[in-house]
Design a protein around this motif. Sequence first.
Motif, PDB file in Angstrom:
ATOM      1  N   ALA B  62       3.871  27.383  37.521  1.00 55.74           N
ATOM      2  CA  ALA B  62       5.210  26.819  37.356  1.00 55.74           C
ATOM      3  C   ALA B  62       5.321  25.627  38.293  1.00 55.74           C
ATOM      4  CB  ALA B  62       6.279  27.856  37.677  1.00 55.74           C
ATOM      5  N   VAL B  63       6.203  24.699  37.936  1.00 54.82           N
ATOM      6  CA  VAL B  63       6.339  23.472  38.728  1.00 54.82           C
ATOM      7  C   VAL B  63       7.815  23.178  39.008  1.00 54.82           C
ATOM      8  CG1 VAL B  63       5.888  20.978  38.825  1.00 54.82           C
ATOM      9  CG2 VAL B  63       4.246  22.472  37.675  1.00 54.82           C
ATOM     10  N   LEU B  64       8.091  22.804  40.246  1.00 53.07           N
ATOM     11  CA  LEU B  64       9.387  22.199  40.605  1.00 53.07           C
ATOM     12  C   LEU B  64       9.069  20.772  40.990  1.00 53.07           C
ATOM     13  CD1 LEU B  64      10.883  25.024  42.864  1.00 53.07           C
ATOM     14  CD2 LEU B  64      11.461  24.512  40.476  1.00 53.07           C
ATOM     15  N   VAL B  65       9.736  19.826  40.338  1.00 51.02           N
ATOM     16  CA  VAL B  65       9.380  18.434  40.608  1.00 51.02           C
ATOM     17  C   VAL B  65      10.589  17.669  41.139  1.00 51.02           C
ATOM     18  CG1 VAL B  65       9.498  17.949  38.114  1.00 51.02           C
ATOM     19  CG2 VAL B  65       8.442  16.294  39.624  1.00 51.02           C
ATOM     20  N   GLY B  66      10.388  17.027  42.278  1.00 49.97           N
ATOM     21  CA  GLY B  66      11.483  16.342  42.961  1.00 49.97           C
ATOM     22  C   GLY B  66      11.430  14.839  42.773  1.00 49.97           C
ATOM     23  N   ASP B  67      12.588  14.259  42.484  1.00 52.95           N
ATOM     24  CA  ASP B  67      12.709  12.803  42.435  1.00 52.95           C
ATOM     25  C   ASP B  67      14.119  12.457  42.877  1.00 52.95           C
ATOM     26  OD1 ASP B  67      10.383  11.253  41.462  1.00 52.95           O
ATOM     27  OD2 ASP B  67      10.500  12.615  39.750  1.00 52.95           O
ATOM     28  N   LEU B  68      14.335  11.178  43.228  1.00 55.01           N
ATOM     29  CA  LEU B  68      15.685  10.741  43.577  1.00 55.01           C
ATOM     30  C   LEU B  68      16.591  10.811  42.354  1.00 55.01           C
ATOM     31  CD1 LEU B  68      13.901   9.484  45.876  1.00 55.01           C
ATOM     32  CD2 LEU B  68      15.613   7.702  46.022  1.00 55.01           C
ATOM     33  N   ASP B  73       9.630  13.123  35.145  1.00 54.55           N
ATOM     34  CA  ASP B  73       8.421  13.899  35.456  1.00 54.55           C
ATOM     35  C   ASP B  73       8.479  15.280  34.823  1.00 54.55           C
ATOM     36  OD1 ASP B  73       7.359  11.767  36.754  1.00 54.55           O
ATOM     37  OD2 ASP B  73       7.320  12.681  38.750  1.00 54.55           O
ATOM     38  N   ALA B  74       9.659  15.883  34.798  1.00 58.47           N
ATOM     39  CA  ALA B  74       9.787  17.204  34.161  1.00 58.47           C
ATOM     40  C   ALA B  74       9.482  17.090  32.676  1.00 58.47           C
ATOM     41  CB  ALA B  74      11.182  17.771  34.390  1.00 58.47           C
ATOM     42  N   GLU B  75       9.926  15.995  32.055  1.00 57.63           N
ATOM     43  CA  GLU B  75       9.645  15.799  30.626  1.00 57.63           C
ATOM     44  C   GLU B  75       8.147  15.637  30.365  1.00 57.63           C
ATOM     45  OE1 GLU B  75      12.298  12.558  29.655  1.00 57.63           O
ATOM     46  OE2 GLU B  75      14.049  13.899  29.858  1.00 57.63           O
ATOM     47  N   ARG B  76       7.459  14.959  31.309  1.00 58.33           N
ATOM     48  CA  ARG B  76       6.007  14.808  31.149  1.00 58.33           C
ATOM     49  C   ARG B  76       5.288  16.149  31.262  1.00 58.33           C
ATOM     50  NH1 ARG B  76       4.358  10.303  35.450  1.00 58.33           N
ATOM     51  NH2 ARG B  76       2.268  11.118  35.073  1.00 58.33           N
ATOM     52  N   LEU B  77       5.791  16.999  32.143  1.00 60.04           N
ATOM     53  CA  LEU B  77       5.085  18.258  32.416  1.00 60.04           C
ATOM     54  C   LEU B  77       5.456  19.385  31.458  1.00 60.04           C
ATOM     55  CD1 LEU B  77       5.332  18.025  36.292  1.00 60.04           C
ATOM     56  CD2 LEU B  77       3.187  18.176  34.999  1.00 60.04           C
ATOM     57  N   GLN B  85      13.259  20.128  37.043  1.00 59.47           N
ATOM     58  CA  GLN B  85      13.405  18.899  37.832  1.00 59.47           C
ATOM     59  C   GLN B  85      14.415  19.148  38.944  1.00 59.47           C
ATOM     60  OE1 GLN B  85      12.000  15.576  36.721  1.00 59.47           O
ATOM     61  NE2 GLN B  85      12.477  15.003  38.824  1.00 59.47           N
ATOM     62  N   LEU B  86      14.087  18.706  40.152  1.00 61.10           N
ATOM     63  CA  LEU B  86      15.044  18.736  41.255  1.00 61.10           C
ATOM     64  C   LEU B  86      15.399  17.288  41.547  1.00 61.10           C
ATOM     65  CD1 LEU B  86      13.012  21.092  43.655  1.00 61.10           C
ATOM     66  CD2 LEU B  86      14.645  21.777  41.896  1.00 61.10           C
ATOM     67  N   PHE B 115       3.883  25.079  42.030  1.00 57.47           N
ATOM     68  CA  PHE B 115       3.682  23.749  42.605  1.00 57.47           C
ATOM     69  C   PHE B 115       5.041  23.114  42.870  1.00 57.47           C
ATOM     70  CE2 PHE B 115      -0.200  24.324  40.085  1.00 57.47           C
ATOM     71  CZ  PHE B 115      -1.174  23.939  40.992  1.00 57.47           C
ATOM     72  N   ILE B 116       5.163  22.468  43.999  1.00 56.61           N
ATOM     73  CA  ILE B 116       6.346  21.654  44.257  1.00 56.61           C
ATOM     74  C   ILE B 116       5.851  20.218  44.378  1.00 56.61           C
ATOM     75  CG2 ILE B 116       8.310  21.205  45.770  1.00 56.61           C
ATOM     76  CD1 ILE B 116       7.900  24.080  46.891  1.00 56.61           C
ATOM     77  N   GLU B 117       6.248  19.367  43.431  1.00 57.69           N
ATOM     78  CA  GLU B 117       5.919  17.945  43.562  1.00 57.69           C
ATOM     79  C   GLU B 117       7.042  17.313  44.364  1.00 57.69           C
ATOM     80  OE1 GLU B 117       4.995  15.531  40.025  1.00 57.69           O
ATOM     81  OE2 GLU B 117       5.663  13.768  41.145  1.00 57.69           O
ATOM     82  N   ASN B 118       6.725  16.881  45.584  1.00 54.28           N
ATOM     83  CA  ASN B 118       7.749  16.316  46.456  1.00 54.28           C
ATOM     84  C   ASN B 118       8.094  14.886  46.038  1.00 54.28           C
ATOM     85  OD1 ASN B 118       9.439  16.040  48.828  1.00 54.28           O
ATOM     86  ND2 ASN B 118       8.124  17.533  49.830  1.00 54.28           N
TER      87      ASN B 118
END
Lengths: 119, 227
Positions: B62-68, B73-77, B85-86, B115-118
């Motif tokens: 599972a992935v948590l993906v952070g962006d401003l 990125d969530a759509e890509r994954l 998406q965070l 995974f946490i994508e910072n």
Amino acid sequence: MHEYSLVRSLLRQVETIVSDEGGGVVEEVRIEVGAFSGVDITLLELAFADEASRHLGYQPRLQTTAVPLEVECQRCRSRSVIEDFEFRCSECGHQQVIIVSGEEVRLMEIEIRELNNAS
Amino acid sequence: MTRTISVGVDLKQQLKARAAHFRERMAAQGTLVVNLVSSPGAGKTQLLERTAVALGEHLSLAVLVGDLATNRDAERLAPYVPVRQLTTGGACHLEIPLVEAGFEQLENQRPDILFIENVGNLVCPASHDLGEHMRVVLLSVTEGDDKPGKYPKMYRTSDALVISKIDLLPYVPFDVSFAEQDARTIQPDLKTLSVSAVTGAGLDDWCQFLMQAHEQLKHGNATSHCN
Ligand SMILES: Nc1nc2c(ncn2[C@@H]2O[C@H](COP(=O)(O)OP(=O)(O)O)[C@@H](O)[C@H]2O)c(=O)[nH]1
Ligand SMILES: [Mg+2]
Ligand SMILES: [Zn+2]
């Protein structure tokens, strides 16, 4: 960014502590800032100047003390201050060292003027 | 009358305690938490896309993906892996409360690896514990081999360095062993890997590394340099 959120958290903690202690006017807040805390003292002071009066309604002083990055050698146990971010024991050159101080920002003391005794 | 109240507390004490609690909770349920950090565009999302395909056969992810901002990125994954998406609303790093909230919204609450994508940034994320078991820093070859020494806190708090986009090595002056050595003066225990998310080079080693770390976590000897 990060200094501002840290200052807001500092001010909330100061307010809670002062009110638990019976209230008063905060005259000075004393903090220690580690050289490896990721926090810049100048930016922190600017953030404090901006945020404190908004939060408290007046402007207390902020006293910051820089704490050096200190490590302890895992081989000879001696302590070294790291200035160039090369993590190495200054006595024996060993690279396996653990950080003993310089990573934190700590709220050390709050100086208050008590309201009922105010002159 | 003035008086002095002595305090002596770490300003981040509460956040650190929450992160430590999240880390323990994830370890207890067998979920390895990996915090991926890098400068913007180093290839975190692309590596996660490839990893999800390659590792997804063996482990649940599972992935948590952070962006401003944005859900890009969530759509890509999303085609490959359960993802949330965070968005930080402008902040340059993730903090543990966002991670906890995002985790609650995942379809898969018991992945083998989370995974946490910072947020792309090598400064502030270094100072924020997200409750991970492992921090992995990506350095793409187009950024230059002299970068580790410029971001000592990030490299000191990382467990592994992944040199990314190695398919571009013929076109840029980047000395892999120099970058690795530079990083090791800051963190001698740093594990180093190199990958291309385009050609797939190094992907097997990366997946092996993750599977091993997950095994180790299940047997209760995870180590982390983050604080
Ligand atoms: N040549 C090459 N390009 C890559 C590789 N990985 C990512 N990219 C490209 O680099 C750009 C940024 O990648 P992205 O995964 O969005 O980086 P992030 O910001 O770290 O998540 C995209 O245009 C990718 O296609 C790689 O291994 N090789
Ligand atoms: Mg990304
Ligand atoms: Zn020594």
